[in-house]
Design an enzyme around this catalytic site. Structure first.
Site, PDB file in Angstrom:
ATOM      1  N   HIS A   1     -44.870 -21.431  17.932  1.00 34.21           N
ATOM      2  CA  HIS A   1     -44.225 -21.804  19.191  1.00 34.21           C
ATOM      3  C   HIS A   1     -44.884 -21.107  20.379  1.00 34.21           C
ATOM      4  O   HIS A   1     -44.561 -19.950  20.676  1.00 34.21           O
ATOM      5  CB  HIS A   1     -42.737 -21.446  19.138  1.00 34.21           C
ATOM      6  CG  HIS A   1     -41.952 -22.319  18.224  1.00 34.21           C
ATOM      7  ND1 HIS A   1     -41.280 -23.438  18.654  1.00 34.21           N
ATOM      8  CD2 HIS A   1     -41.764 -22.267  16.876  1.00 34.21           C
ATOM      9  CE1 HIS A   1     -40.693 -24.027  17.621  1.00 34.21           C
ATOM     10  NE2 HIS A   1     -40.985 -23.329  16.528  1.00 34.21           N
TER      11      HIS A   1
ATOM     12  N   GLU B   1     -44.336 -21.597  23.407  1.00 30.60           N
ATOM     13  CA  GLU B   1     -43.345 -21.357  24.461  1.00 30.60           C
ATOM     14  C   GLU B   1     -42.512 -20.117  24.159  1.00 30.60           C
ATOM     15  O   GLU B   1     -41.698 -19.696  24.981  1.00 30.60           O
ATOM     16  CB  GLU B   1     -42.435 -22.577  24.616  1.00 30.60           C
ATOM     17  CG  GLU B   1     -41.292 -22.692  23.637  1.00 30.60           C
ATOM     18  CD  GLU B   1     -41.707 -23.107  22.235  1.00 30.60           C
ATOM     19  OE1 GLU B   1     -40.849 -23.095  21.335  1.00 30.60           O
ATOM     20  OE2 GLU B   1     -42.896 -23.445  22.032  1.00 30.60           O
TER      21      GLU B   1
ATOM     22  N   CYS C   1     -44.968 -27.306  15.893  1.00 31.15           N
ATOM     23  CA  CYS C   1     -44.102 -27.103  14.726  1.00 31.15           C
ATOM     24  C   CYS C   1     -43.907 -28.398  13.929  1.00 31.15           C
ATOM     25  O   CYS C   1     -44.833 -28.860  13.284  1.00 31.15           O
ATOM     26  CB  CYS C   1     -42.779 -26.487  15.164  1.00 31.15           C
ATOM     27  SG  CYS C   1     -41.889 -25.669  13.812  1.00 31.15           S
TER      28      CYS C   1
END
Length: 368
Positions: free
Chosen positions: A331, A333, A246
């Site tokens: 993202h 994750e 990001c």
């Protein structure tokens, strides 16, 4: 109690108050995720923003101790259609209203969030204020006109001092620009010996920690507001493998001569399709950003575009042509959202292993 949301263009929404009885000004944005409101409200990348959720029912599974992405939320307000007064989930410890009262965050419910979203999509993100209906509209509009949105969000949300998250695996230095806890969890799962450092860390300080790899975290705001991070990246890339997410992705681009630009209303949600240009695979991803890497600016650099957004063709991934370094705009994750891209953490581990076995300068052909 009635509460109003006033936009800088003069649009007024009247709704019901929930959360803390305070007034807040911020940049009004929207998130299209259908679940994960706890992770959204605690994501440091929303620092200073008033977040509108397009999904109508929020708070139905309450708040719990496990799903936070930061200890202290940095958002300035929450805008929703409906808030559940009686959540139903075995992990629930309090309601959304109770949590916001504890943390001093105002919320407004019962407004037409679809209309608000359409305004933002048409005109772009706007400054807005959440306040009591007793406040004169003209007074609030003057405040909004005079308000300059902050550009020090990263400083506000980054850790103040370095700290360890011990493991017995590879030493990874994680630069905290507004880190979501999900990133740290993924490194911990892989038994990494993580050292989390502040946003203003220098290249020398990082290399003195003898890292096997470096992770650049997500974070809020304009990447050009963090110039010292750009210099730090130039000093560490090529020394050890690097992975950015990001804001870390955008800073990596700037450090290598590419440019970034502001998006009209950003990408915020958990269902954004991204295509891997090498494999042709499309992954659904979680995203939260208002800036992007300018595609044409990449051509004159040592960077290669690896991923693009299906919806609008924006840059979603980069890798360095000479050094073992890669980044993604989304993202992997998740937290919240699909985990389609979680394997990128494993690719980072493979890159570190290859670098340790062959020497960083010889790792240019490692597939990432």
């Amino acid at each position: 109690m009635k509460r109003q949301l006033i936009l800088e263009d003069g649009t007024i929404f009247i709704g019901e108050a929930f959360g803390a009885d305070v007034e807040k000004i911020g940049e009004v944005v929207f998130n299209t995720g259908m679940t994960g409101y706890q992770e959204i409200l605690s994501d440091p990348s929303y620092c200073g923003q008033i977040v509108t959720l397009t999904y109508p029912l929020i708070g139905n599974y309450g708040m719990n101790r496990d799903d936070f992405e930061s200890i202290t939320p940095a958002i300035h307000g929450f805008v929703v259609k409906e808030v559940a007064d009686f959540p139903s989930n075995w992990r629930s410890e309090c309601t959304l209203d109770e949590y916001f009262r504890m943390k001093g965050i105002p919320g407004i419910l019962g407004i037409d969030t679809r209309k608000l979203t359409r305004i933002i999509r048409k005109y772009g993100t706007l400054k807005g204020a959440i306040c009591s209906t007793e406040k004169p509209v003209e007074e609030i509009l003057q405040q909004l006109k005079a308000t300059v949105l902050p550009n020090d969000q990263v400083k506000r949300v980054s850790t103040k001092t370095a700290y360890p998250s011990p493991g017995r695996g590879y030493r990874v230095v994680l630069v905290d620009f507004g880190m979501k806890h999900g990133i740290l969890r993924e490194l911990n799962k892989r038994d990494c010996d993580v050292v989390v450092v502040p946003y203003h860390v220098t290249a020398e300080e990082i290399l003195n920690l003898s890292p096997d790899g470096i992770m650049l975290s997500n974070g809020p705001g304009d990447p050009k507001d963090v110039p010292h991070a750009i210099e730090m990246i130039r000093g560490v890339q090529g020394e050890v493998p690097l992975f950015g997410i990001c804001l870390g992705h955008q800073l990596f681009a700037l450090a290598n001569g590419a440019n970034t630009e502001r998006l009209k209303f950003g990408h915020r949600g958990s269902n954004h399709p991204v295509k891997d240009l090498q494999t042709g695979k499309v992954a659904l991803t979680s995203q939260n950003h208002g800036y992007t890497v300018e595609k044409r600016s990449v051509k004159q650099t040592d960077l290669e575009i690896t991923h693009i957004a299906i919806n609008d063709g924006t840059v979603e991934g980069l890798k360095h042509k000479k050094y073992p370094a890669f980044t993604v705009q989304y993202h992997p994750e998740a937290s919240p959202g699909p985990e389609d891209a979680n394997e990128l953490f494993d690719q980072f581990m493979d890159l570190i292993e290859a670098a340790k076995g062959k020497g960083v300068k010889k790792c240019q052909n490692v597939q990432i």
